[in-house]
Design a protein around this motif. Structure first.
Motif, short mmCIF file in Angstrom:
data_model
loop_
_atom_site.label_atom_id
_atom_site.label_comp_id
_atom_site.label_asym_id
_atom_site.label_seq_id
_atom_site.Cartn_x
_atom_site.Cartn_y
_atom_site.Cartn_z
N LEU A 177 0.81 -1.21 0.00
CA LEU A 177 0.00 0.00 0.00
C LEU A 177 0.85 1.27 0.00
O LEU A 177 0.55 2.23 -0.70
N LYS A 178 1.92 1.27 0.81
CA LYS A 178 2.72 2.48 0.96
C LYS A 178 3.73 2.67 -0.15
O LYS A 178 3.97 3.80 -0.59
N GLU A 179 4.36 1.59 -0.61
CA GLU A 179 5.43 1.72 -1.59
C GLU A 179 4.94 1.61 -3.04
O GLU A 179 5.53 2.21 -3.93
N ASN A 180 3.87 0.85 -3.27
CA ASN A 180 3.38 0.69 -4.64
C ASN A 180 2.24 1.65 -4.97
O ASN A 180 2.15 2.15 -6.09
N PHE A 181 1.36 1.88 -3.99
CA PHE A 181 0.21 2.75 -4.24
C PHE A 181 0.35 4.12 -3.58
O PHE A 181 -0.52 4.98 -3.75
N TYR A 182 1.42 4.31 -2.80
CA TYR A 182 1.71 5.59 -2.15
C TYR A 182 0.55 6.07 -1.26
O TYR A 182 0.20 7.25 -1.26
N LEU A 183 -0.05 5.14 -0.55
CA LEU A 183 -1.12 5.47 0.39
C LEU A 183 -0.56 5.48 1.80
O LEU A 183 0.13 4.54 2.21
N SER A 184 -0.85 6.52 2.55
CA SER A 184 -0.32 6.63 3.91
C SER A 184 -1.15 5.79 4.88
O SER A 184 -2.35 5.57 4.66
N GLU A 185 -0.51 5.35 5.95
CA GLU A 185 -1.20 4.58 6.98
C GLU A 185 -2.29 5.41 7.64
O GLU A 185 -3.32 4.88 8.05
N ALA A 186 -2.08 6.73 7.72
CA ALA A 186 -3.08 7.60 8.34
C ALA A 186 -4.38 7.63 7.54
O ALA A 186 -5.47 7.52 8.10
N LEU A 187 -4.26 7.79 6.22
CA LEU A 187 -5.45 7.84 5.37
C LEU A 187 -6.21 6.52 5.40
O LEU A 187 -7.44 6.49 5.55
N ILE A 188 -5.48 5.40 5.26
CA ILE A 188 -6.13 4.09 5.24
C ILE A 188 -6.81 3.81 6.58
O ILE A 188 -7.95 3.32 6.63
N SER A 189 -6.14 4.14 7.67
CA SER A 189 -6.72 3.90 9.00
C SER A 189 -7.90 4.81 9.27
O SER A 189 -8.84 4.42 9.97
N LEU A 190 -7.85 6.03 8.74
CA LEU A 190 -9.00 6.94 8.88
C LEU A 190 -10.23 6.35 8.20
O LEU A 190 -11.33 6.34 8.77
N LEU A 191 -10.05 5.82 7.00
CA LEU A 191 -11.17 5.21 6.28
C LEU A 191 -11.68 3.96 7.01
O LEU A 191 -12.89 3.72 7.08
N ALA A 192 -10.74 3.19 7.58
CA ALA A 192 -11.15 2.01 8.35
C ALA A 192 -11.93 2.42 9.59
O ALA A 192 -12.92 1.77 9.96
N GLY A 193 -11.48 3.49 10.25
CA GLY A 193 -12.19 3.97 11.43
C GLY A 193 -13.60 4.42 11.12
O GLY A 193 -14.54 4.16 11.89
N ILE A 194 -13.77 5.09 9.98
CA ILE A 194 -15.12 5.49 9.55
C ILE A 194 -15.98 4.27 9.28
O ILE A 194 -17.16 4.21 9.65
N ALA A 195 -15.39 3.26 8.64
CA ALA A 195 -16.14 2.04 8.32
C ALA A 195 -16.57 1.29 9.57
O ALA A 195 -17.69 0.77 9.65
N PHE A 196 -15.69 1.22 10.58
CA PHE A 196 -16.00 0.49 11.81
C PHE A 196 -16.89 1.29 12.76
O PHE A 196 -17.49 0.73 13.67
N GLY A 197 -16.96 2.60 12.57
CA GLY A 197 -17.60 3.49 13.52
C GLY A 197 -19.11 3.51 13.46
O GLY A 197 -19.76 2.78 12.68
N PRO A 198 -19.72 4.39 14.26
CA PRO A 198 -21.18 4.45 14.39
C PRO A 198 -21.91 4.81 13.10
O PRO A 198 -23.07 4.45 12.93
N ARG A 199 -21.25 5.54 12.20
CA ARG A 199 -21.91 5.98 10.97
C ARG A 199 -21.98 4.88 9.90
O ARG A 199 -22.65 5.06 8.89
N ALA A 200 -21.28 3.77 10.14
CA ALA A 200 -21.27 2.70 9.13
C ALA A 200 -21.63 1.37 9.78
O ALA A 200 -22.80 1.10 10.06
#
Length: 317
Positions: free
Chosen positions: A30-53
């Motif tokens: 994710l970080k080296e091939n797609f240049y996605l930061s751990e912060a962004l991915i974890s933020l999206l995961a938090g939204i998915a696991f949270g009360p709104r989802a």
């Protein structure tokens, strides 16, 4: 008869451990091939696991109230930033702040001020009926460069191939210092809002008192005190660790996590006296490795990677 214990603790720990493990398995991809930061991915995961989802993580149930939840979020964010900034200071070469003070002064002075004013003007123009002083306060909150998010352009394959080493270092230094130096912009706006925002109806004293408090409390007690405190604690910690290491008083595991414990100590003690723990942590980290001894001692240690703030950053987001 056995039954499921679906308590908030069990659910949160299961999701947290599972997510960190799952992310670790594909982190390089994710970080080296797609240049996605751990912060962004974890933020999206938090939204998915949270009360709104999915509603698997329900913070309000174990925080009891919105105020308690805000305090928990604030305190945990302070811990994450404290650890990140101490390690950011340690990553810089010997005497880096002294050698590059001119470039840093330009970035943290006129450049940061221009960023603050331009951001505030943009917010003021986009939000209807928003007072300009309030726009200045909001602009001060988003002006500093986040040291966690900036890691995506200063570490890894993308940084090695596209970002010169000197630029990586100056970004680390600037993002480490400007979080703490965002206080003057924020408190200037807040003091002006308090003392002249309503024409002096609620608080008397006017702009003169606001500017006086800004210089005395913000620059004197918050900024200058934190710099001095961070430098002193960093120097004392370095001398103590060097002495104990030379006399074989400290084992290797404790040696490697010393920076983490230093970050926790500074964050807590600065919080006790009400000073700027963010800036103090960065200064302490830089002074701690002023002669490059600790940085070089841990440079090739694979086991030292566990004290990096990746897990805490993932948890926070």
């Amino acid at each position: 008869m056995p039954k499921l214990e679906l308590s908030n603790f069990n659910i949160v720990v299961s999701l947290l451990g599972g997510w960190i493990s799952l992310f670790g398995l594909v982190s390089y991809l994710l970080k080296e091939n797609f240049y996605l930061s751990e912060a962004l991915i974890s933020l999206l995961a938090g939204i998915a696991f949270g009360p709104r989802a999915l509603n698997w993580v329900r913070p309000l149930e174990y925080a009891s109230s919105v105020d308690n939840l805000n305090e928990i979020t604030l305190f945990f964010t302070r811990l994450v930033l404290g650890v990140q900034l101490v390690l950011a200071g340690i990553q810089l070469p010997s005497r880096y702040l002294k050698q590059e003070w001119k470039r840093l002064a330009i970035l943290l002075g006129p450049v940061m001020t221009a960023m603050w004013l331009s951001t505030s003007l943009l917010i003021w123009g986009l939000v209807p009926n928003l007072p300009f002083l309030h726009a200045l306060a909001i602009g001060a909150c988003v002006t500093p460069t986040d040291p966690v998010l900036s890691n995506v352009i200063v570490k890894g394959k993308f940084a090695d191939h596209n970002v010169p080493t000197d630029l990586q270092k100056i970004i680390i230094a600037e993002s480490g210092a400007n979080d703490g130096l965002g206080y003057p912009f924020l408190f200037l706006a807040l003091y002006l809002i308090k003392y002249i925002g309503d024409g002096g109806v609620a608080e008397s004293g006017g702009s003169g008192l606001a500017i006086g408090l800004w210089f005395g409390e913000t620059w004197g007690y918050t900024i200058i005190l934190s710099v001095v405190y961070g430098a002193v604690v960093g120097w004392v910690a370095k001398r103590l660790l060097y002495y104990c290491e030379q006399h074989k008083f400290v084992d290797r595991e404790s040696f490697l996590v010393f920076a983490l414990s230093l970050a926790l100590f500074i964050t807590g003690t600065c919080g006790l006296i009400g000073s700027d723990d963010i800036l103090a942590c960065f200064i302490a980290g830089n002074v701690f490795t002023w002669d490059d001894w600790f940085r070089l001692q841990t440079l090739d240690e694979a086991s030292s990677r566990f004290c990096r703030p990746g897990a805490t950053s993932i948890t926070q987001y």
